[in-house]
Design a protein around this motif. Structure first.
Motif, PDB file in Angstrom:
ATOM      1  N   GLY A 447      -7.607   0.250   3.659  1.00 35.95           N
ATOM      2  CA  GLY A 447      -6.960   1.430   4.220  1.00 35.95           C
ATOM      3  C   GLY A 447      -5.738   1.892   3.453  1.00 35.95           C
ATOM      4  O   GLY A 447      -5.282   3.030   3.626  1.00 35.95           O
ATOM      5  N   PHE A 448      -5.181   1.021   2.607  1.00 40.40           N
ATOM      6  CA  PHE A 448      -4.022   1.414   1.798  1.00 40.40           C
ATOM      7  C   PHE A 448      -4.422   2.259   0.591  1.00 40.40           C
ATOM      8  O   PHE A 448      -3.582   2.937   0.003  1.00 40.40           O
ATOM      9  CB  PHE A 448      -3.278   0.164   1.311  1.00 40.40           C
ATOM     10  N   ALA A 449      -5.694   2.206   0.213  1.00 39.13           N
ATOM     11  CA  ALA A 449      -6.107   2.823  -1.048  1.00 39.13           C
ATOM     12  C   ALA A 449      -5.874   4.331  -1.062  1.00 39.13           C
ATOM     13  O   ALA A 449      -5.397   4.888  -2.060  1.00 39.13           O
ATOM     14  CB  ALA A 449      -7.581   2.519  -1.315  1.00 39.13           C
ATOM     15  N   ALA A 450      -6.203   5.019   0.040  1.00 42.26           N
ATOM     16  CA  ALA A 450      -6.065   6.476   0.065  1.00 42.26           C
ATOM     17  C   ALA A 450      -4.608   6.908   0.089  1.00 42.26           C
ATOM     18  O   ALA A 450      -4.295   8.061  -0.260  1.00 42.26           O
ATOM     19  CB  ALA A 450      -6.795   7.043   1.282  1.00 42.26           C
ATOM     20  N   LEU A 451      -3.710   6.011   0.479  1.00 44.62           N
ATOM     21  CA  LEU A 451      -2.294   6.341   0.610  1.00 44.62           C
ATOM     22  C   LEU A 451      -1.496   5.943  -0.619  1.00 44.62           C
ATOM     23  O   LEU A 451      -0.269   6.043  -0.635  1.00 44.62           O
ATOM     24  CB  LEU A 451      -1.730   5.656   1.853  1.00 44.62           C
TER      25      LEU A 451
END
Length: 463
Positions: A447-451
């Motif tokens: 979930g951190f990848a897009a941010l």
């Protein structure tokens, strides 16, 4: 002239909150502040970001009673369940805080003679979070906490139905010592939300809501080449195999269908049951639903509250009436739920059998307290029906044969697959959907990848 926003409580139809919408000047000021604050926030050590986010969670846990009351009055969830959302917020946030060290760590590549190479995870900048009313804290926290941990600033636009949730999130982060401008909220009209998305200052949009609204967000961001995360609708299926524990399956699936009055994107909206156990399962399911107490959500005995607004209840009423006209059989006598009245958001729960996929109630998202149950003769038929949908958020199979359940799960077109449970987000697992359920991923390390954005360092060392 100041434009105002009203929140009508589904509890009694009263005006519960009135707030001014942000002016153009206030929007531009927030964007400018978010952009400048992000630069310094990105240089703050991850350990300090983690500590601030942890303190914000502490604030929520200390204020959960008052927040639960506000959830109840803003969107209608029974007060006996409302505080549970804060427990869910804490679980997700604390997991993401613990996950962030590994998720945000630089990737160091193997030695190469004369060179050193590594990849860092850089914050994208300003993240706009557009959150819905049905789980107003859980949906928002999925994006807010990892965005802040990664070094981004956040501007939150919450639903007009739940504006106090945005304000409480701001209070929590202020109490935790978050620097000014790193987290802000704006009460916005649809038009101003579109302009926010189109602003050059915004670098990523995280949206949770309906499919039509998601399409609008995607169109608004078109040509800007920024990330857009979309968590949209669902018409989630459950399949009860002939070897299932029927008591467990009935309890779990019915709760997954009717909790929050069915207003969950990952709630169960279609049930397929093997013919050999179909009648028994239906009897158990009907018996459970008849025990629900439909009432005002501020009363402690209520287990089923109103829908968020009368229009939503009327939509579900229309689906039910149309299905019955097409041959469906209703198993719940609405008269046993006297508060259920046309022209109000209070709606009796309903189980329908003799349904098929020609009926809207079996293919169109209901987002209300109704579920259709179909008889199937095989695993193959069940999987085909589960996949016969425009949506693919979650799917569940109830079976004692875990190996076969996993094999079937590999055939189901879904973002999350459950065996012997449903309607739950494990923060260690990626939360994502396929087809019209959306695009992108929140929760888990992924979930951190897009941010963040990867930045590669390629360094030649000179003798």
């Amino acid at each position: 002239m100041t434009r105002m926003q009203q929140t009508i409580s589904p509890v009694d139809g009263s005006v519960y909150v009135t707030r001014p919408l942000a002016s153009d000047a206030e929007i531009q000021q927030a964007l400018s502040l978010a952009k400048s604050a992000q630069k310094s926030w990105a240089s703050v050590a991850l350990a300090e970001r983690q500590a601030i986010c942890s303190k914000a969670v502490d604030w929520f846990e200390a204020n959960k009673a008052e927040i639960g009351q506000e959830i109840c009055w803003q969107m209608g969830r029974p007060i006996r369940y409302a505080q549970g959302e804060i427990a869910g917020l804490a679980e997700r946030a604390r997991h993401m805080i613990a996950e962030s060290d590994a998720a945000l760590a630089a990737i160091t590549l193997p030695d190469k003679k004369g060179f050193s190479r590594f990849i860092t995870r850089e914050p994208v900048g300003v993240v706009a979070v557009i959150a819905p009313w049905n789980y107003p804290y859980l949906t928002a926290i999925n994006s807010i906490v990892p965005a802040l941990l990664a070094g981004n600033s956040v501007i939150l636009k919450h639903s007009a139905q739940t504006p106090l949730c945005a304000e409480r999130l701001k209070s929590a982060f202020d109490a935790a010592g978050l620097p000014e401008g790193v987290f802000q909220y704006l009460h916005l009209s649809h038009e101003d939300t579109t302009q926010l998305i189109q602003s050059d200052a915004v670098n990523h949009v995280a949206f949770t809501g309906s499919v039509p609204a998601g399409a609008h967000v995607e169109q608004a961001a078109a040509g800007r080449f920024i990330g857009v995360g979309l968590e949209l609708g669902g018409k989630d299926p459950a399949y009860v195999r002939e070897d299932a524990d029927l008591d467990h399956a009935a309890d779990t699936v019915i709760d997954g269908a009717f909790f929050n009055s069915g207003q969950s994107c990952c709630g169960i909206e279609r049930i397929y049951v093997h013919a050999s156990v179909y009648d028994t399962f239906v009897d158990k399911a009907v018996a459970i639903v008849r025990q629900y107490q439909l009432g005002r959500p501020d009363e402690p005995d209520t287990t089923l509250g109103p829908l968020v607004r009368t229009r939503a209840a009327d939509f579900v009423r229309g689906q039910i009436e149309e299905a019955i006209a097409q041959g469906a059989v209703a198993h719940i006598d609405e008269k046993t739920f006297p508060l259920s009245q046309a022209g109000t958001p209070y709606l009796a729960p309903q189980i329908l059998t003799h349904v098929d996929h020609s009926m809207r109630v079996m293919h169109e998202e209901s987002f209300g307290p109704v579920v259709g149950i179909m008889k199937v003769s095989s695993d193959e038929e069940a999987v085909a029906l589960m996949n016969d949908s425009d949506f693919g958020l979650t799917a569940s199979i109830f079976t004692r044969d875990i190996e076969q359940g996993i094999a079937l799960g590999k055939q189901v077109e879904t973002g999350t697959f459950f065996i012997n449970r449903c309607d739950y987000l494990d923060p260690a697992l990626a939360w994502t959907g396929v087809k019209q359920s959306g695009r992108g991923c929140t929760l888990s390390a992924l979930g951190f990848a897009a941010l963040t954005r990867p930045k590669s360092f390629h360094i030649q060392t000179l003798a």
